[in-house]
Scaffold this active site. Structure first.
Site: not given
Lengths: 488, 95
Positions: A79, A154, A178
């Site tokens: 990420k 997210s 997330s």
């Protein structure tokens, strides 16, 4: 080669150590898939094939020497919230769209040392604030199961990349769900460890008392292997826990017989879509057939976890994000008359709408005269929520329920109403407030062939057993091996 | 309790966020929506409850006081918007 995209990390590792496959061949396979498929899904923000291949060559040298660990040569993508030295680390924001990190995050350092090959950096909601990966400065990520829908967020880029088999495993972060919510919406397994297990050093901070990194992969066994690589004490993170090292694969053979599964009344009340309820009930039947006992438990304050979260998280965010001032790194506005304008314009232009909203909510709840009514009140609720879990775990070994109340929703469906978007996190945020570990595993499909996730919550530090409980389910079912059409 | 445009302007100023006239009205509506939502918390009696400030309650750790870091100024300033002679440059603040 193509069976490799759905292979377990153990099988890939075996092929590498037995020299049936080289790390360069494996990295090349995934780089080619990224080149071909990423334009459809927009899962990656940055791919640097030369660096990836250099790491793969180094892994091959280690493999040739004959004493390589289980992660040597395994490709993984991060990420874009994890700092990677010499590589763009944007956090999905214009504010950091020029930020080439000068150092590695602790977990990146750990995995590099373990021989992991970095495939690149993954898309995300800006500063991890969102539940759909639509707020990224780099455009929305598409769900590989249906490109008109969101992948969740997210960590939506991480979820889409693994679901589309552009990477065998990815790292995400989970502040309010997330990792688990996008894992559920993309048909993956993802675990948020107990707070303090994984160092936050070099992980761009959103809400520091809630943020925790973790793996997102096809299976619980794969997650366990990667968690072994990222967990551990780090003195550079003041909240890192100094505990003896654990082998998170040690309980994969766990017997479900006699396991007490707590079903919170509040999670099974109204609010969950019928298709989600059906898949969850089926999954619970599988556990029952393996010898588990289902017991009702209560989490009376769980309804208040979302409002408590949306006070605590923005408050911490407003403080954390004050570091972005256009002076030391990141975006600086092109025009300003004085220092005040340099700050306020750089921030106004560098941050997107949701980030600015949360900064303002946080600033307000911390401001003079409102602190007690909002922030202190939310912290008291936080204790009640944590106590609810403590009481529930006196009657059960783990808690199960849905990860998300609905399957992946259409792109644009919730962007106009922040509160509707926040309610996506209804089943996940309480875990972060309490600091507990939580994981999500795929347990079926709803309408439109969209994945449903089963959430498993355990007591503090119970990751190994939870992964075993998930693994046993994955020995009986094959949901986790299903691939979206068009990616094979 | 509902925020007015001047409340929102004050919060934006505290947060060092320039707010354009066109953004102002929408921001008032959205922040009021969020605050109305979190207002639910007020319904719970929390008398005598100790606030929970962190996910895991820890005592602040101390480490031996020795130099552990080396100088990274050049690397850190290489990514700064504007520097000179090892200093970060900003507009003049003192006349």
């Amino acid at each position: 080669m193509n069976e490799l995209i759905n292979a377990s990390l153990r099988d890939i590792s075996r092929a590498l150590t037995e020299r049936r496959l080289s790390a360069v061949e494996l990295a090349t396979l995934f780089l080619e898939r990224i080149e071909r498929l990423n334009p459809t899904f927009n899962a990656f923000i940055t791919v640097e094939p030369d660096k990836t291949l250099a790491q793969a060559r180094a892994a091959d040298a280690r493999l040739a020497s004959g004493n390589a660990g289980p992660l040597v040569g395994i490709p993984l993508a991060y990420k874009d919230i994890f700092c990677t030295k010499g590589m763009l680390t944007s956090c999905g924001s214009n504010m950091l769209s020029n930020f080439v990190a000068p150092y590695d995050a602790h977990v990146v350092e750990q995995l590099s040392n373990a021989g992991i090959v970095n495939l690149g950096k993954l898309n995300m909601d800006e500063f991890a604030m969102g539940s759909s990966t639509e707020s990224s400065f780099f455009g929305p990520t598409k769900n590989p199961w249906d490109v008109t829908r969101v992948p969740g967020g997210s960590s939506g880029g991480s979820a889409a990349a693994v679901a589309a088999r552009l990477a065998p495993v990815a790292l995400g972060t989970d502040t309010g769900g997330s990792i688990r919510q996008p894992a559920a919406m993309c048909g993956l397994t993802g675990i948020k460890p107990t707070y303090g297990i994984v160092s936050r050093y070099g992980m761009v901070a959103y809400a520091s008392s809630l943020d925790q990194g973790g793996p997102m992969a096809k299976s619980a066994a794969d997650c366990a292997l990667v968690l072994n690589g990222i967990a551990g004490f780090d003195q550079r993170d003041s909240t890192s826990l100094d505990r003896p090292a654990e082998d998170y694969t040690r309980a994969l053979g766990y017997s479900i017989k006699g396991l007490r599964i707590g079903l919170p009344r509040e999670f099974f009340a109204d609010g969950m879509d019928d298709e989600v309820r059906f898949a969850i009930d089926e999954a619970l039947n599988v556990y029952r057939s393996l010898g588990a006992e289902l017991v009702q438990v209560d989490l009376p304050n769980s309804e208040l976890s979302v409002p408590a979260y949306y006070v605590v998280a923005p408050a911490e965010a407003s403080s954390n994000l004050s570091r972005f001032d256009g002076v030391r790194y990141g975006y600086r506005a092109p025009e300003y008359r004085d220092l005040g304008e340099l700050y306020s314009r750089s921030r106004a232009q560098g941050f997107g709408a949701e980030v600015k909203r949360r900064i303002m909510v946080g600033t307000y709840v911390l401001s003079h005269g409102y602190y007690d009514a909002y922030y202190l009140k939310a912290q008291k609720l936080r204790r009640l929520i944590a106590e609810d879990f403590r009481n529930a775990f006196a009657h059960c070994d783990v808690i199960m329920g849905p990860t998300s109340p609905f399957v992946a929703f259409p792109i644009g469906a919730k962007t106009d109403d922040p509160v509707q978007m926040y309610l996506s996190d209804i089943y996940t945020v309480s875990t972060n407030l309490a600091g507990l570990p939580g994981l999500s595993i795929p347990c079926g499909f709803g309408a439109g062939n969209l994945p449903v996730g089963l959430q498993i919550l355990g007591p503090w530090f119970d990751e190994a057993r939870m992964l075993g409980i998930a693994h046993q389910y994955q020995q009986q079912t094959d949901w986790h091996l299903r691939m979206p059409g068009g990616v094979a | 309790m509902s925020l007015t445009i001047s409340d929102v302007e004050r919060v934006a100023k505290l947060a060092r966020l320039e707010l354009s006239a066109s953004e102002g009205a929408a921001t008032v509506t959205q922040l009021n929506g969020i605050l109305a939502f979190v207002e639910q918390l007020q319904a719970v009696d929390t008398t005598g409850i100790e606030p929970m400030t962190h996910a895991v309650e820890l005592v602040q750790r101390l480490r031996p006081d020795f130099v552990g870091e080396t100088d990274h100024r050049a690397a850190f300033q290489a990514i700064a918007p504007e520097t000179e002679l090892g200093l970060y440059l900003v507009p003049k603040v003192i006349e």
